[in-house]
Scaffold this motif. Structure first.
Motif, mmCIF file in Angstrom:
data_model
loop_
_atom_site.group_PDB
_atom_site.id
_atom_site.type_symbol
_atom_site.label_atom_id
_atom_site.label_comp_id
_atom_site.label_asym_id
_atom_site.label_seq_id
_atom_site.Cartn_x
_atom_site.Cartn_y
_atom_site.Cartn_z
ATOM 1 N N GLN A 144 0.814 -1.219 0.000
ATOM 2 C CA GLN A 144 0.000 0.000 0.000
ATOM 3 C C GLN A 144 0.851 1.274 0.000
ATOM 4 O OE1 GLN A 144 -3.326 -0.632 -0.362
ATOM 5 N NE2 GLN A 144 -2.511 -2.734 -0.351
ATOM 6 N N GLY A 145 2.150 1.109 0.054
ATOM 7 C CA GLY A 145 3.045 2.266 0.040
ATOM 8 C C GLY A 145 3.160 2.963 1.383
ATOM 9 N N ILE A 146 2.806 2.278 2.465
ATOM 10 C CA ILE A 146 2.914 2.855 3.808
ATOM 11 C C ILE A 146 4.370 2.747 4.263
ATOM 12 C CG2 ILE A 146 2.182 2.621 6.212
ATOM 13 C CD1 ILE A 146 -0.479 1.473 5.138
ATOM 14 N N GLU A 147 5.004 3.868 4.468
ATOM 15 C CA GLU A 147 6.436 3.885 4.768
ATOM 16 C C GLU A 147 6.748 3.985 6.254
ATOM 17 O OE1 GLU A 147 8.191 6.961 2.450
ATOM 18 O OE2 GLU A 147 7.860 5.919 0.536
ATOM 19 N N THR A 148 5.872 4.628 7.036
ATOM 20 C CA THR A 148 6.113 4.773 8.474
ATOM 21 C C THR A 148 4.826 4.452 9.244
ATOM 22 O OG1 THR A 148 5.501 7.112 8.578
ATOM 23 C CG2 THR A 148 7.795 6.589 8.040
ATOM 24 N N VAL A 149 4.995 4.063 10.508
ATOM 25 C CA VAL A 149 3.825 3.725 11.323
ATOM 26 C C VAL A 149 2.979 4.953 11.639
ATOM 27 C CG1 VAL A 149 4.891 1.679 12.334
ATOM 28 C CG2 VAL A 149 5.184 3.901 13.458
ATOM 29 N N SER A 150 3.550 6.138 11.499
ATOM 30 C CA SER A 150 2.789 7.365 11.765
ATOM 31 C C SER A 150 1.664 7.555 10.751
ATOM 32 C CB SER A 150 3.714 8.583 11.756
ATOM 33 O OG SER A 150 4.316 8.745 10.486
ATOM 34 N N GLU A 151 1.708 6.830 9.642
ATOM 35 C CA GLU A 151 0.677 6.939 8.606
ATOM 36 C C GLU A 151 -0.537 6.063 8.895
ATOM 37 O OE1 GLU A 151 2.316 6.605 4.557
ATOM 38 O OE2 GLU A 151 4.300 6.683 5.496
ATOM 39 N N LEU A 152 -0.459 5.208 9.922
ATOM 40 C CA LEU A 152 -1.546 4.273 10.204
ATOM 41 C C LEU A 152 -2.764 5.006 10.753
ATOM 42 C CD1 LEU A 152 0.484 1.385 11.902
ATOM 43 C CD2 LEU A 152 -0.171 1.616 9.492
ATOM 44 N N SER A 153 -3.930 4.489 10.394
ATOM 45 C CA SER A 153 -5.183 5.104 10.839
ATOM 46 C C SER A 153 -6.267 4.035 10.940
ATOM 47 C CB SER A 153 -5.626 6.189 9.853
ATOM 48 O OG SER A 153 -5.972 5.584 8.598
ATOM 49 N N GLY A 154 -7.410 4.443 11.443
ATOM 50 C CA GLY A 154 -8.529 3.523 11.517
ATOM 51 C C GLY A 154 -8.931 3.000 10.157
ATOM 52 N N TRP A 155 -8.830 3.871 9.146
ATOM 53 C CA TRP A 155 -9.158 3.467 7.774
ATOM 54 C C TRP A 155 -8.177 2.401 7.279
ATOM 55 C CZ3 TRP A 155 -12.538 2.719 4.318
ATOM 56 C CH2 TRP A 155 -12.246 2.689 2.958
ATOM 57 N N THR A 156 -6.905 2.526 7.652
ATOM 58 C CA THR A 156 -5.905 1.526 7.271
ATOM 59 C C THR A 156 -6.295 0.158 7.816
ATOM 60 O OG1 THR A 156 -4.207 3.235 7.513
ATOM 61 C CG2 THR A 156 -3.446 0.983 7.250
ATOM 62 N N PHE A 157 -6.644 0.114 9.077
ATOM 63 C CA PHE A 157 -6.987 -1.162 9.707
ATOM 64 C C PHE A 157 -8.268 -1.762 9.116
ATOM 65 C CE2 PHE A 157 -4.951 1.167 13.436
ATOM 66 C CZ PHE A 157 -3.676 0.690 13.127
ATOM 67 N N ASP A 158 -9.228 -0.897 8.803
ATOM 68 C CA ASP A 158 -10.478 -1.384 8.213
ATOM 69 C C ASP A 158 -10.217 -1.991 6.835
ATOM 70 O OD1 ASP A 158 -13.560 -1.320 8.519
ATOM 71 O OD2 ASP A 158 -13.221 -0.525 6.496
ATOM 72 N N GLN A 159 -9.354 -1.351 6.058
ATOM 73 C CA GLN A 159 -9.001 -1.886 4.737
ATOM 74 C C GLN A 159 -8.325 -3.245 4.873
ATOM 75 O OE1 GLN A 159 -6.723 1.639 3.291
ATOM 76 N NE2 GLN A 159 -7.981 1.418 1.449
ATOM 77 N N TYR A 160 -7.414 -3.347 5.836
ATOM 78 C CA TYR A 160 -6.694 -4.615 6.021
ATOM 79 C C TYR A 160 -7.645 -5.726 6.456
ATOM 80 C CZ TYR A 160 -3.298 -8.048 7.622
ATOM 81 O OH TYR A 160 -2.571 -9.217 7.803
ATOM 82 N N GLU A 161 -8.533 -5.407 7.395
ATOM 83 C CA GLU A 161 -9.481 -6.433 7.844
ATOM 84 C C GLU A 161 -10.366 -6.894 6.689
ATOM 85 O OE1 GLU A 161 -13.219 -7.092 10.927
ATOM 86 O OE2 GLU A 161 -12.146 -5.180 10.916
ATOM 87 N N SER A 162 -10.814 -5.964 5.852
ATOM 88 C CA SER A 162 -11.646 -6.324 4.706
ATOM 89 C C SER A 162 -10.891 -7.228 3.736
ATOM 90 C CB SER A 162 -12.123 -5.057 3.976
ATOM 91 O OG SER A 162 -12.946 -4.276 4.807
ATOM 92 N N MET A 163 -9.612 -6.904 3.523
ATOM 93 C CA MET A 163 -8.793 -7.728 2.632
ATOM 94 C C MET A 163 -8.660 -9.142 3.171
ATOM 95 S SD MET A 163 -5.575 -9.232 2.172
ATOM 96 C CE MET A 163 -4.497 -8.389 3.338
ATOM 97 N N ARG A 164 -8.355 -9.284 4.468
ATOM 98 C CA ARG A 164 -8.170 -10.612 5.056
ATOM 99 C C ARG A 164 -9.482 -11.387 5.108
ATOM 100 N NH1 ARG A 164 -4.352 -13.214 4.393
ATOM 101 N NH2 ARG A 164 -4.447 -14.384 6.342
ATOM 102 N N ALA A 165 -10.584 -10.685 5.402
ATOM 103 C CA ALA A 165 -11.893 -11.348 5.425
ATOM 104 C C ALA A 165 -12.260 -11.877 4.044
ATOM 105 C CB ALA A 165 -12.965 -10.379 5.926
ATOM 106 N N GLY A 166 -11.794 -11.181 2.997
ATOM 107 C CA GLY A 166 -12.070 -11.614 1.635
ATOM 108 C C GLY A 166 -11.330 -12.869 1.220
#
Length: 341
Positions: free
Chosen positions: A45-67
């Motif tokens: 996803q091009g995330i370079e640092t942990v400071s870029e993480l957000s609730g939206w990031t986690f929701d996207q990841y959960e959706s991907m894994r659930a799929g």
């Protein structure tokens, strides 16, 4: 270094390094795998640092894994590990406080959390009777692994870690010892150390194995393992699993319930033994053994100490008796205590 500048991969490795002193190697491997998936996704996803993480990031990841059609329990565990990881990042001030609360850990119904597969008591007793009455199979590695796994309810790692000195035929017991420095840790470390008594007929099997099948061997640490391979060393976990699968094949005692010809079935080859629909892993034997102990009248606290698991964990994950079995085998014997006259 500013912790906010940690890359997902650096944060993952730092977290694992901090947990090594409190987790077993098996748990470390599990956490590593789960966070490796997360880290690789972040990099895509091009995330370079942990400071870029957000609730939206986690929701996207959960959706991907659930799929990925994961089992509900698998997704629950992955997101729970991620939540703990991000809570660690909060503690070192790499991310904002409260970020971990934005990670959803999906609820799993109670009946889906537990593992349903087990070696049934009827199948286990039939297999054990066969081995005990067989001239060719008595005391083989298949037989002795099944006997000890079934009668102790021990985990694979605990059985693999047994040394010759840990077995006492005269006093009829095996002792499980935490030896992490020489590659045989127990899951619960020193809390997993215990002495487990054995019946004489089980000891007779172990004695026969030692006398006729066991190779005189030392492992890489100079210890004499109880179980040995033809290469004269301590078996790896994969070897133990294969022995377990082979020991529990139903065709051992007769015909195949799945319609295969035992003489030509590829599952009889050790490399395919796990594919047999009815063969069981060491964990499945442990699950069946714990249910059997409870059905035989072992109190919860005695069973818990014998198999090294808490009473709550046994109730939730291992004790697979049906409602009818609980009534017939555990409660009905106490019925006479209610007699009034």
């Amino acid at each position: 270094m500013n912790p906010e500048k940690l890359s997902p991969r650096e944060a993952w490795q730092r977290y694992i390094d901090r947990r090594r002193t409190e987790l077993t190697q098996g748990s470390i491997s599990t956490y590593n795998y789960r966070l490796k998936l997360w880290c690789e996704w972040c990099e895509r996803q091009g995330i370079e640092t942990v400071s870029e993480l957000s609730g939206w990031t986690f929701d996207q990841y959960e959706s991907m894994r659930a799929g990925k059609d994961l089992a509900p329990n698998t997704l629950h565990n992955e997101m729970e590990t991620l939540k703990d990881h991000v809570a660690y990042l909060e503690r070192i001030e790499a991310v904002d406080d409260g970020l971990s609360e934005k990670i959803n850990v999906p609820d799993v119904p109670q009946d889906e959390r537990s593992r349903e597969t087990k070696l049934d008591t009827d199948d286990a007793t039939q297999l054990i009777r066969h081995y005990r009455n067989s001239e060719s199979d008595y005391g083989t590695n298949f037989h002795v692994v099944l006997e000890l796994a079934w009668h102790t309810g021990a985990r694979l790692g605990a059985l693999r870690g047994l040394d010759l000195r840990d077995y006492d035929s005269g006093e009829q017991y095996v002792e499980f010892v935490h030896r992490p420095q020489s590659d045989t840790p127990l899951k619960n470390k020193t809390h997993g150390e215990r002495v487990v008594s054995l019946r004489r007929e089980v000891c007779n099997v172990v004695d026969a194995y030692i006398r006729n099948e066991r190779k005189d061997a030392h492992d890489d640490h100079g210890r004499q393992p109880l179980f040995t391979t033809i290469q004269r060393n301590r078996p790896q976990k994969g070897t133990f699993r294969t022995w377990s699968y082979r020991a529990t094949m139903p065709c051992v005692t007769g015909g195949c319930p799945h319609g295969y010809d035992p003489d030509t079935c590829e599952f009889r080859n050790h490399t395919h033994a796990s594919k047999c629909p009815s063969s069981r892993s060491p964990h499945h034997i442990r699950t069946g053994s714990i249910t059997w102990h409870r059905d035989c009248g072992f109190p919860r606290e005695v069973t818990a100490e014998r198999v090294n698991a808490s009473q709550d964990v046994i109730d939730e994950f291992y004790d697979k008796a049906t409602k009818m079995e609980r009534m017939q085998l555990r409660r009905r014997p106490h019925l006479d205590k209610l007699e009034i006259e």
